[in-house]
Motif scaffolding. Structure first.
Motif, PDB file in Angstrom:
ATOM      1  N   MET A   1      58.472  45.017  -1.901  1.00 43.54           N
ATOM      2  CA  MET A   1      58.593  46.431  -2.253  1.00 43.54           C
ATOM      3  C   MET A   1      59.382  47.150  -1.171  1.00 43.54           C
ATOM      4  SD  MET A   1      57.008  46.985  -5.146  1.00 43.54           S
ATOM      5  CE  MET A   1      56.603  48.730  -5.130  1.00 43.54           C
ATOM      6  N   GLY A   2      60.573  47.647  -1.535  1.00 43.80           N
ATOM      7  CA  GLY A   2      61.376  48.395  -0.588  1.00 43.80           C
ATOM      8  C   GLY A   2      61.258  49.877  -0.824  1.00 43.80           C
ATOM      9  N   ILE A   3      61.825  50.667   0.058  1.00 43.63           N
ATOM     10  CA  ILE A   3      61.729  52.117  -0.019  1.00 43.63           C
ATOM     11  C   ILE A   3      62.415  52.674  -1.266  1.00 43.63           C
ATOM     12  CG2 ILE A   3      63.823  52.535   1.334  1.00 43.63           C
ATOM     13  CD1 ILE A   3      62.388  54.872   2.657  1.00 43.63           C
ATOM     14  N   CYS A   4      63.342  51.902  -1.856  1.00 44.81           N
ATOM     15  CA  CYS A   4      64.043  52.330  -3.072  1.00 44.81           C
ATOM     16  C   CYS A   4      63.784  51.377  -4.233  1.00 44.81           C
ATOM     17  CB  CYS A   4      65.541  52.443  -2.809  1.00 44.81           C
ATOM     18  SG  CYS A   4      66.005  53.844  -1.762  1.00 44.81           S
ATOM     19  N   ASP A   5      62.627  50.738  -4.224  1.00 43.16           N
ATOM     20  CA  ASP A   5      62.321  49.749  -5.245  1.00 43.16           C
ATOM     21  C   ASP A   5      62.439  50.349  -6.646  1.00 43.16           C
ATOM     22  OD1 ASP A   5      61.387  47.016  -5.737  1.00 43.16           O
ATOM     23  OD2 ASP A   5      59.670  48.011  -6.662  1.00 43.16           O
ATOM     24  N   GLY A   6      63.292  49.731  -7.496  1.00 35.95           N
ATOM     25  CA  GLY A   6      63.453  50.156  -8.872  1.00 35.95           C
ATOM     26  C   GLY A   6      64.389  51.318  -9.083  1.00 35.95           C
ATOM     27  N   ARG A   7      64.857  51.960  -8.029  1.00 38.34           N
ATOM     28  CA  ARG A   7      65.777  53.090  -8.202  1.00 38.34           C
ATOM     29  C   ARG A   7      67.169  52.586  -8.572  1.00 38.34           C
ATOM     30  NH1 ARG A   7      64.115  58.014  -6.663  1.00 38.34           N
ATOM     31  NH2 ARG A   7      66.138  58.800  -5.992  1.00 38.34           N
ATOM     32  N   VAL A   8      67.888  53.411  -9.317  1.00 40.04           N
ATOM     33  CA  VAL A   8      69.252  53.089  -9.729  1.00 40.04           C
ATOM     34  C   VAL A   8      70.194  53.951  -8.908  1.00 40.04           C
ATOM     35  CG1 VAL A   8      70.905  53.016 -11.623  1.00 40.04           C
ATOM     36  CG2 VAL A   8      68.483  52.503 -12.042  1.00 40.04           C
ATOM     37  N   VAL A   9      71.115  53.290  -8.209  1.00 39.42           N
ATOM     38  CA  VAL A   9      71.954  53.966  -7.211  1.00 39.42           C
ATOM     39  C   VAL A   9      73.428  53.693  -7.476  1.00 39.42           C
ATOM     40  CG1 VAL A   9      72.478  54.154  -4.741  1.00 39.42           C
ATOM     41  CG2 VAL A   9      70.117  53.746  -5.492  1.00 39.42           C
ATOM     42  N   ILE A  10      74.231  54.745  -7.445  1.00 38.08           N
ATOM     43  CA  ILE A  10      75.689  54.622  -7.454  1.00 38.08           C
ATOM     44  C   ILE A  10      76.176  54.829  -6.028  1.00 38.08           C
ATOM     45  CG2 ILE A  10      77.855  55.736  -8.125  1.00 38.08           C
ATOM     46  CD1 ILE A  10      76.526  56.487 -10.777  1.00 38.08           C
ATOM     47  N   VAL A  11      77.025  53.923  -5.548  1.00 40.53           N
ATOM     48  CA  VAL A  11      77.707  54.111  -4.268  1.00 40.53           C
ATOM     49  C   VAL A  11      79.205  54.048  -4.542  1.00 40.53           C
ATOM     50  CG1 VAL A  11      78.018  53.328  -1.899  1.00 40.53           C
ATOM     51  CG2 VAL A  11      75.809  52.993  -3.036  1.00 40.53           C
ATOM     52  N   THR A  12      79.926  55.124  -4.245  1.00 40.17           N
ATOM     53  CA  THR A  12      81.374  55.127  -4.463  1.00 40.17           C
ATOM     54  C   THR A  12      82.093  54.635  -3.216  1.00 40.17           C
ATOM     55  OG1 THR A  12      81.851  57.394  -3.701  1.00 40.17           O
ATOM     56  CG2 THR A  12      81.058  57.137  -5.975  1.00 40.17           C
ATOM     57  N   GLY A  19      80.723  52.166   2.700  1.00 43.86           N
ATOM     58  CA  GLY A  19      80.205  52.049   1.349  1.00 43.86           C
ATOM     59  C   GLY A  19      79.611  50.686   1.073  1.00 43.86           C
ATOM     60  N   ARG A  20      80.279  49.647   1.550  1.00 42.09           N
ATOM     61  CA  ARG A  20      79.757  48.290   1.387  1.00 42.09           C
ATOM     62  C   ARG A  20      78.390  48.159   2.048  1.00 42.09           C
ATOM     63  NH1 ARG A  20      79.489  43.884   4.676  1.00 42.09           N
ATOM     64  NH2 ARG A  20      79.491  41.823   3.657  1.00 42.09           N
ATOM     65  N   GLU A  21      78.273  48.654   3.277  1.00 33.70           N
ATOM     66  CA  GLU A  21      77.002  48.566   3.990  1.00 33.70           C
ATOM     67  C   GLU A  21      75.917  49.352   3.261  1.00 33.70           C
ATOM     68  OE1 GLU A  21      76.429  46.632   6.581  1.00 33.70           O
ATOM     69  OE2 GLU A  21      78.520  45.954   6.635  1.00 33.70           O
ATOM     70  N   HIS A  22      76.273  50.519   2.715  1.00 34.03           N
ATOM     71  CA  HIS A  22      75.287  51.308   1.973  1.00 34.03           C
ATOM     72  C   HIS A  22      74.794  50.543   0.749  1.00 34.03           C
ATOM     73  CE1 HIS A  22      76.558  54.353   4.626  1.00 34.03           C
ATOM     74  NE2 HIS A  22      77.341  55.051   3.838  1.00 34.03           N
ATOM     75  N   ALA A  23      75.741  49.946  -0.001  1.00 35.16           N
ATOM     76  CA  ALA A  23      75.362  49.213  -1.219  1.00 35.16           C
ATOM     77  C   ALA A  23      74.427  48.054  -0.889  1.00 35.16           C
ATOM     78  CB  ALA A  23      76.614  48.713  -1.934  1.00 35.16           C
ATOM     79  N   LEU A  24      74.765  47.298   0.150  1.00 33.68           N
ATOM     80  CA  LEU A  24      73.924  46.174   0.548  1.00 33.68           C
ATOM     81  C   LEU A  24      72.547  46.647   1.019  1.00 33.68           C
ATOM     82  CD1 LEU A  24      76.549  44.037   2.519  1.00 33.68           C
ATOM     83  CD2 LEU A  24      75.682  43.606   0.208  1.00 33.68           C
ATOM     84  N   ALA A  25      72.520  47.751   1.734  1.00 37.19           N
ATOM     85  CA  ALA A  25      71.249  48.269   2.248  1.00 37.19           C
ATOM     86  C   ALA A  25      70.359  48.782   1.119  1.00 37.19           C
ATOM     87  CB  ALA A  25      71.503  49.374   3.272  1.00 37.19           C
ATOM     88  N   PHE A  26      70.939  49.456   0.148  1.00 38.16           N
ATOM     89  CA  PHE A  26      70.148  49.915  -0.998  1.00 38.16           C
ATOM     90  C   PHE A  26      69.580  48.729  -1.770  1.00 38.16           C
ATOM     91  CE2 PHE A  26      72.036  54.205  -0.666  1.00 38.16           C
ATOM     92  CZ  PHE A  26      70.905  54.963  -0.925  1.00 38.16           C
ATOM     93  N   ALA A  27      70.408  47.707  -1.971  1.00 37.46           N
ATOM     94  CA  ALA A  27      69.932  46.521  -2.679  1.00 37.46           C
ATOM     95  C   ALA A  27      68.786  45.861  -1.911  1.00 37.46           C
ATOM     96  CB  ALA A  27      71.084  45.532  -2.881  1.00 37.46           C
ATOM     97  N   ALA A  28      68.919  45.781  -0.590  1.00 38.91           N
ATOM     98  CA  ALA A  28      67.855  45.196   0.235  1.00 38.91           C
ATOM     99  C   ALA A  28      66.574  46.018   0.163  1.00 38.91           C
ATOM    100  CB  ALA A  28      68.331  45.074   1.680  1.00 38.91           C
ATOM    101  N   ALA A  29      66.736  47.328  -0.125  1.00 34.67           N
ATOM    102  CA  ALA A  29      65.573  48.210  -0.234  1.00 34.67           C
ATOM    103  C   ALA A  29      65.013  48.237  -1.648  1.00 34.67           C
ATOM    104  CB  ALA A  29      65.953  49.622   0.207  1.00 34.67           C
ATOM    105  N   ALA A  31      66.828  48.625  -4.671  1.00 34.46           N
ATOM    106  CA  ALA A  31      67.549  49.396  -5.682  1.00 34.46           C
ATOM    107  C   ALA A  31      68.462  48.517  -6.527  1.00 34.46           C
ATOM    108  CB  ALA A  31      68.372  50.485  -5.010  1.00 34.46           C
ATOM    109  N   LYS A  32      68.759  49.009  -7.715  1.00 32.59           N
ATOM    110  CA  LYS A  32      69.790  48.434  -8.573  1.00 32.59           C
ATOM    111  C   LYS A  32      71.054  49.261  -8.329  1.00 32.59           C
ATOM    112  CE  LYS A  32      66.138  47.543 -11.932  1.00 32.59           C
ATOM    113  NZ  LYS A  32      65.593  47.857 -13.275  1.00 32.59           N
ATOM    114  N   VAL A  33      72.155  48.592  -8.017  1.00 33.93           N
ATOM    115  CA  VAL A  33      73.313  49.295  -7.459  1.00 33.93           C
ATOM    116  C   VAL A  33      74.538  49.168  -8.351  1.00 33.93           C
ATOM    117  CG1 VAL A  33      74.738  49.616  -5.417  1.00 33.93           C
ATOM    118  CG2 VAL A  33      72.405  48.733  -5.165  1.00 33.93           C
ATOM    119  N   VAL A  34      75.179  50.310  -8.602  1.00 35.50           N
ATOM    120  CA  VAL A  34      76.501  50.331  -9.211  1.00 35.50           C
ATOM    121  C   VAL A  34      77.506  50.438  -8.070  1.00 35.50           C
ATOM    122  CG1 VAL A  34      78.076  51.507 -10.786  1.00 35.50           C
ATOM    123  CG2 VAL A  34      75.618  51.438 -11.290  1.00 35.50           C
TER     124      VAL A  34
END
Length: 304
Positions: A1-12, A19-29, A31-34
């Motif tokens: 369970m991460g801090i953004c578990d199940g959240r859907v996130v767009i990173v432009t 941006g790459r680091e943000h996307a990877l970090a959200f996924a590790a937390a 999130a489902k990432v666009v």
């Protein structure tokens, strides 16, 4: 369970750098990432590359969920389709991280109209276009009784907060993004939308010296010391601001290495009220006194 578990996130602009680091970090937390990236060069030119695919592959290899999006965020309809892809693919949208941008540096006296328009279009309009379409979705959800813990993280810059010689187009666009964040936070809070901005300082394509490959620039220090300029250092703050735990809105944070700083915008300082119209000659004594009573501004980057 991460801090953004199940959240859907767009990173432009998520194919490289911050941006790459943000996307990877959200996924590790959790999130489902666009992962949005146009594949453009540093100056916005078409390179034919597809770095977003590599980021998605990394996320999937680690057991996460992610999809590629190649929209131009400054195009109104493409920005709308980006938001819709998140909803159609994952059933919802919770967080937007506006990060996409590029540089065309020139001194103002040498800058062309296209160099001004293209940079302000991608940075400022690109932030607004994605924000607008995401906010329209969140407003509709709120009115339907399905309010989400919606979060937006915008990307301004020290150049946008303090100025930067030779980057007038970029600085103006980033200054607009900082105030857009504060404006939108005031307008959208009633729909459960919280917005903040970061002014990151990190090593990216925009800051790497000419001739230095990103691979070598991103390599960890051989002596094991903390790499304060690694772009991954910025992402923990972005992930927290994009999480449901965040209850902060309308603020700008400068972040570098392990340091996080709250940055205030324009504040009223020294003031004088005559109670009637001033005569021009009277102000020659008044204005210098008001300046002396006011805080010194932060120097413009690169100013002599």
């Amino acid at each position: 369970m991460g801090i953004c578990d199940g959240r859907v996130v767009i990173v432009t602009g998520a194919g490289r750098g911050l941006g790459r680091e943000h996307a990877l970090a959200f996924a590790a937390a959790g999130a489902k990432v666009v992962v949005n990236d146009l594949g453009a060069g540093l100056d916005g030119s078409n390179t034919g590359e597809h770095p977003a695919e590599q980021v998605v592959a990394e996320i999937v290899a680690e057991g996460g969920e992610a999809v590629v999006n190649g929209a131009d965020v400054s195009d109104w309809e493409q920005a709308k389709s980006l938001v819709q892809q998140a909803i159609d693919t994952f059933g919802a949208l919770d967080t937007v991280v506006n990060n996409a941008g590029f540089l065309r540096d020139k001194m103002l006296v040498s800058m062309s109209e296209d160099e001004w328009d293209n940079v302000t279009r991608v940075h400022l309009k690109g932030h607004f276009a994605v924000l607008h379409h995401a906010a329209a979705y969140w407003r509709a959800e709120s009115k339907a009784g399905r309010a989400r813990a919606a979060r937006v993280v915008n990307t301004t810059s020290g150049a946008g907060l303090f100025g930067s010689v030779g980057q007038g187009n970029y600085a103006a666009a980033k200054a607009g993004i900082a105030l857009l964040t504060i404006q939108a936070a005031a307008e959208m809070g009633g729909y459960g939308i919280q917005l903040n901005a970061i002014a990151p300082s990190a090593r990216t394509r925009m800051t790497t010296s000419a001739g230095e490959s990103m691979a070598s620039a991103m390599a960890a220090p051989e002596d094991g010391t903390f790499d304060a300029m690694h772009p991954g250092n910025v992402s923990p703050l972005v992930v927290w601001l994009g999480s449901a735990e965040c209850e902060v809105t309308g603020r700008v944070f400068e972040t570098e290495g392990g340091k996080v700083t709250v940055c205030d915008g324009w504040q009223r300082a020294g003031t004088a009220d005559k109670g009637e119209r001033w005569k021009p000659e009277e102000l020659g004594d008044v204005v210098p006194r008001l300046i002396a009573e006011s805080p010194e501004p932060v120097p413009v980057y690169g100013a002599r």
